[in-house]
Design an enzyme around this catalytic site. Sequence first.
Site, PDB file in Angstrom:
ATOM      1  N   LEU A 125       0.830  -1.195   0.000  1.00 33.52           N
ATOM      2  CA  LEU A 125       0.000   0.000   0.000  1.00 33.52           C
ATOM      3  C   LEU A 125       0.870   1.253   0.000  1.00 33.52           C
ATOM      4  O   LEU A 125       1.963   1.261   0.555  1.00 33.52           O
ATOM      5  CB  LEU A 125      -0.904   0.025   1.235  1.00 33.52           C
ATOM      6  CG  LEU A 125      -1.932  -1.097   1.363  1.00 33.52           C
ATOM      7  CD1 LEU A 125      -2.710  -0.948   2.654  1.00 33.52           C
ATOM      8  CD2 LEU A 125      -2.868  -1.112   0.171  1.00 33.52           C
ATOM      9  N   GLU A 150      -9.364   0.009   8.823  1.00 30.81           N
ATOM     10  CA  GLU A 150      -8.897  -1.165   9.566  1.00 30.81           C
ATOM     11  C   GLU A 150      -7.565  -0.839  10.230  1.00 30.81           C
ATOM     12  O   GLU A 150      -6.827   0.044   9.772  1.00 30.81           O
ATOM     13  CB  GLU A 150      -8.706  -2.360   8.620  1.00 30.81           C
ATOM     14  CG  GLU A 150      -9.938  -2.728   7.832  1.00 30.81           C
ATOM     15  CD  GLU A 150      -9.636  -3.706   6.703  1.00 30.81           C
ATOM     16  OE1 GLU A 150     -10.595  -4.237   6.132  1.00 30.81           O
ATOM     17  OE2 GLU A 150      -8.449  -3.921   6.384  1.00 30.81           O
ATOM     18  N   LYS A 194      -3.724  -1.338  10.941  1.00 32.52           N
ATOM     19  CA  LYS A 194      -2.601  -1.839  10.139  1.00 32.52           C
ATOM     20  C   LYS A 194      -1.668  -2.622  11.062  1.00 32.52           C
ATOM     21  O   LYS A 194      -0.925  -2.044  11.851  1.00 32.52           O
ATOM     22  CB  LYS A 194      -1.838  -0.689   9.475  1.00 32.52           C
ATOM     23  CG  LYS A 194      -0.747  -1.164   8.530  1.00 32.52           C
ATOM     24  CD  LYS A 194      -0.062   0.012   7.844  1.00 32.52           C
ATOM     25  CE  LYS A 194       0.983  -0.488   6.862  1.00 32.52           C
ATOM     26  NZ  LYS A 194       2.044  -1.272   7.533  1.00 32.52           N
ATOM     27  N   ASP A 215       1.362  -4.803  12.467  1.00 33.80           N
ATOM     28  CA  ASP A 215       2.802  -4.818  12.219  1.00 33.80           C
ATOM     29  C   ASP A 215       3.271  -6.267  12.265  1.00 33.80           C
ATOM     30  O   ASP A 215       3.777  -6.751  13.275  1.00 33.80           O
ATOM     31  CB  ASP A 215       3.521  -3.975  13.270  1.00 33.80           C
ATOM     32  CG  ASP A 215       4.956  -3.680  12.875  1.00 33.80           C
ATOM     33  OD1 ASP A 215       5.302  -3.885  11.698  1.00 33.80           O
ATOM     34  OD2 ASP A 215       5.727  -3.244  13.744  1.00 33.80           O
ATOM     35  N   ARG A 229       4.305 -12.965   1.267  1.00 33.05           N
ATOM     36  CA  ARG A 229       4.244 -11.902   0.257  1.00 33.05           C
ATOM     37  C   ARG A 229       5.427 -11.985  -0.700  1.00 33.05           C
ATOM     38  O   ARG A 229       5.279 -11.812  -1.897  1.00 33.05           O
ATOM     39  CB  ARG A 229       4.230 -10.529   0.926  1.00 33.05           C
ATOM     40  CG  ARG A 229       4.176  -9.390  -0.094  1.00 33.05           C
ATOM     41  CD  ARG A 229       4.599  -8.046   0.513  1.00 33.05           C
ATOM     42  NE  ARG A 229       3.715  -7.618   1.553  1.00 33.05           N
ATOM     43  CZ  ARG A 229       2.581  -6.949   1.348  1.00 33.05           C
ATOM     44  NH1 ARG A 229       2.179  -6.695   0.120  1.00 33.05           N
ATOM     45  NH2 ARG A 229       1.843  -6.568   2.369  1.00 33.05           N
ATOM     46  N   TYR A 276      -8.071 -10.439   6.399  1.00 31.54           N
ATOM     47  CA  TYR A 276      -8.740  -9.178   6.108  1.00 31.54           C
ATOM     48  C   TYR A 276      -9.066  -8.922   4.639  1.00 31.54           C
ATOM     49  O   TYR A 276      -9.614  -7.873   4.302  1.00 31.54           O
ATOM     50  CB  TYR A 276      -7.923  -7.997   6.638  1.00 31.54           C
ATOM     51  CG  TYR A 276      -6.460  -8.000   6.249  1.00 31.54           C
ATOM     52  CD1 TYR A 276      -6.042  -7.838   4.938  1.00 31.54           C
ATOM     53  CD2 TYR A 276      -5.479  -8.165   7.220  1.00 31.54           C
ATOM     54  CE1 TYR A 276      -4.714  -7.839   4.594  1.00 31.54           C
ATOM     55  CE2 TYR A 276      -4.135  -8.152   6.893  1.00 31.54           C
ATOM     56  CZ  TYR A 276      -3.763  -7.986   5.576  1.00 31.54           C
ATOM     57  OH  TYR A 276      -2.436  -7.988   5.242  1.00 31.54           O
ATOM     58  N   LYS A 293       0.319   5.978   8.336  1.00 28.54           N
ATOM     59  CA  LYS A 293       1.302   5.462   9.291  1.00 28.54           C
ATOM     60  C   LYS A 293       1.415   6.412  10.481  1.00 28.54           C
ATOM     61  O   LYS A 293       1.564   7.617  10.321  1.00 28.54           O
ATOM     62  CB  LYS A 293       2.682   5.319   8.621  1.00 28.54           C
ATOM     63  CG  LYS A 293       2.730   4.329   7.473  1.00 28.54           C
ATOM     64  CD  LYS A 293       2.571   2.897   7.949  1.00 28.54           C
ATOM     65  CE  LYS A 293       3.805   2.392   8.652  1.00 28.54           C
ATOM     66  NZ  LYS A 293       4.953   2.177   7.773  1.00 28.54           N
ATOM     67  N   CYS A 351      33.913  -8.033  35.609  1.00 26.63           N
ATOM     68  CA  CYS A 351      32.527  -8.313  35.984  1.00 26.63           C
ATOM     69  C   CYS A 351      32.097  -7.378  37.122  1.00 26.63           C
ATOM     70  O   CYS A 351      32.788  -7.287  38.141  1.00 26.63           O
ATOM     71  CB  CYS A 351      32.386  -9.764  36.427  1.00 26.63           C
ATOM     72  SG  CYS A 351      30.725 -10.184  37.034  1.00 26.63           S
ATOM     73  N   CYS A 402      31.544  -9.876  40.406  1.00 26.96           N
ATOM     74  CA  CYS A 402      32.586 -10.664  41.080  1.00 26.96           C
ATOM     75  C   CYS A 402      34.009 -10.194  40.753  1.00 26.96           C
ATOM     76  O   CYS A 402      34.976 -10.712  41.322  1.00 26.96           O
ATOM     77  CB  CYS A 402      32.434 -12.147  40.728  1.00 26.96           C
ATOM     78  SG  CYS A 402      32.801 -12.551  39.002  1.00 26.96           S
ATOM     79  N   CYS A 416      31.192 -13.009  31.667  1.00 27.66           N
ATOM     80  CA  CYS A 416      31.991 -13.306  32.857  1.00 27.66           C
ATOM     81  C   CYS A 416      32.218 -14.814  32.883  1.00 27.66           C
ATOM     82  O   CYS A 416      31.249 -15.579  32.963  1.00 27.66           O
ATOM     83  CB  CYS A 416      31.261 -12.844  34.118  1.00 27.66           C
ATOM     84  SG  CYS A 416      32.033 -13.452  35.641  1.00 27.66           S
ATOM     85  N   CYS A 456      30.395 -16.582  40.488  1.00 24.54           N
ATOM     86  CA  CYS A 456      29.727 -15.289  40.296  1.00 24.54           C
ATOM     87  C   CYS A 456      28.286 -15.415  40.780  1.00 24.54           C
ATOM     88  O   CYS A 456      27.504 -16.170  40.179  1.00 24.54           O
ATOM     89  CB  CYS A 456      29.781 -14.898  38.822  1.00 24.54           C
ATOM     90  SG  CYS A 456      29.096 -13.273  38.469  1.00 24.54           S
TER      91      CYS A 456
END
Length: 674
Positions: free
Chosen positions: A84, A113, A115, A117, A136, A225, A314, A408, A411, A426, A432
């Site tokens: 679209l 409607e 849209k 994602d 698609r 749809y 959008k 780290c 530790c 680590c 740890c």
Amino acid sequence: MSVMDIEKKIKDLTAELNHYNYQYYVLADSLISDYDFDLKLKELEALERQYPEFADPNSPTQRVGGDITSKFKTEKHRWPMLSLGNTYSQEELFDFDQRIRKIIGDQFEYVCELKFDGLSISLTYENGLLKKAVTRGDGTQGDVVTNNIKTIRSIPIRLKEGDYPSQFEIRGEIFMHKSAFLRLNKEREENAEQTYANPRNFASGTIKLQDSAEVAKRPLDCFLYFLYCDNRTNLFHDHWNSLEHVKSWGFHVCEHTKKCNLLADVFEFIDYWDTERHNLGYEIDGIVIKVNDYAQQEDLGFTAKNPRWAISYKFKAERVETTLNTISYQVGRTGAVTPVANLQPVLLAGTTVKRASLHNANEIARLDLHQGDTVYVEKGGEIIPKIIGVNLEKRLPDTTAFIYPNSCPECGTTLIRQEGEAVHYCPNETGCPPQIVGKMQHFIGRKMMDIEGMGDETVETFFKKGLLHNIVDIYGLKDHQEALQQLDRFGQKSIDNMLAGIEKSKEKPFEKVLFSLGIRHVGETIAKKLAQHFKNIDALAQASTEEIEGVQDIGRRIAESVKEYLDNPIHQQQIISLRNYGLKLEIEEREIILASENLSGKTFLISGVFADYSREQLAELIESNGGKMLSSISAKLNYLVAGDKMGPSKLAKAEKLGIPMINEQDLLDLIHSK
């Protein structure tokens, strides 16, 4: 029970379970408990195994996945799946409306409607049965992903009785709910796997997996749809009417649609959902506006890329400015150190944002983050807030850049970063604290050992009190009841329930135990494949890195991680202790119902990917016809069933020993040769 009774029973169970699936996944109405549903499904599975001639190819038992194909077939769309045109302002939408009116006049309606994602999909039905699902792709052709699509519960495999055409296509969008995305991403992070940026990427990546059994484990949904068929205008005059009908046929249609006579009504719909989208359980990134009447759609026609009768509005990605206060570093159970941005609280997309993920050291360097920076934070298609840039005009003078730590934060151990990876680790997994606690929390989890009466907070408390130091200590808690009784908010009943849960966990199969160990890069699916291939922990521990890598879907990095874990003397001692406590460290051989003895006395090993069967299906065929499966190549092996992408080490060893290599058709010929 007579043969006719058995056939009727299979048909009745199939229809009943399909009805329950439709009620639950499409109408969100649970008519039966999960337990009762599973019992009926197991009964149907048993009958179909015993009487395969009566099994419906579209049985609900086929939704669990299991087919692995070597590649996806590409197929041309009968009706192109055009994208679209996009608009981001009311002015552009007004221009679209004026173009419509110049061609067809003022007497028309719009259908608005959401849209979604997600990933666009085209489904083909023949006589009420799902025959084909195609992505698609480039709009003119896409990948055939039918087996994967059949695992999505809200997509009907067989339609209810209805006035639908004998053949039609219906278009829709596959998506993942936000809650599922967050949960699955957390699991990937815990397994030291790459996380996905947003639900759309996760859904798209899932549909392209070759193993539909793995697809079935990832909860996807789908809204349908748009309908295509021959002589569509003889059935329906407009899009709104077709939506009402396809809903009655059993398709999952989004309820958030609106028929509009005026452009002002369209703007009102857009404004409403620009705010309310944050309260949905799934992601949308705009509104689709379509001319309702099919005849008017035909009059408007198409450009080279887009229909002239539809457009998408959008939503703008929401972005705010706030101050970056500090960066903290979280250590996960696998040792991965993840930086997190601590922000001055700010309202974004309806929620107050205080933290944002920075992923790794590369991201901190790319953004060039400094103490006290004013940063741009965005959600957009992301559920987790993300820093997308710095307002350099507001950068404080003499401020210092953030530098990723070398040691780290928990530790003090020097961090490591393996070649080809973005994450720092680590290596002090046995010393740890967050790693120790995280591994025990992973071990007791629902998908792992599923120890009832023991949660994450309990593990953390027991660790701090010195009752737990590693996963083995969990099975020794029964000897510390006096110490348990001294703990606050931990009564005798809670203690008894927990100890019973610990004891019950010993019934978990080998693949669950293997997954529970928390080996880096070994998730649930990988653990199952390793367990099925090597049969027991000793064979796996004795295998070389090359032999582990030879297992289907096991890469070099995973193989090295497994080998390193099992070669560690501390882990070896833990495994011995777990075995002494009664945990299952080998698979239990299931009872095989023989269809024939045509492969009796013959041994087989399966390697590679096959076009028409999964490896598990081939193994069942072999065993049900009297053959025996081996876990490795040796002189005792009679046949190597070889598919595409077979490991080179197996190929070389088989050739050296002169072991015959056959394909799946050769195997079928052997089975039916007598």
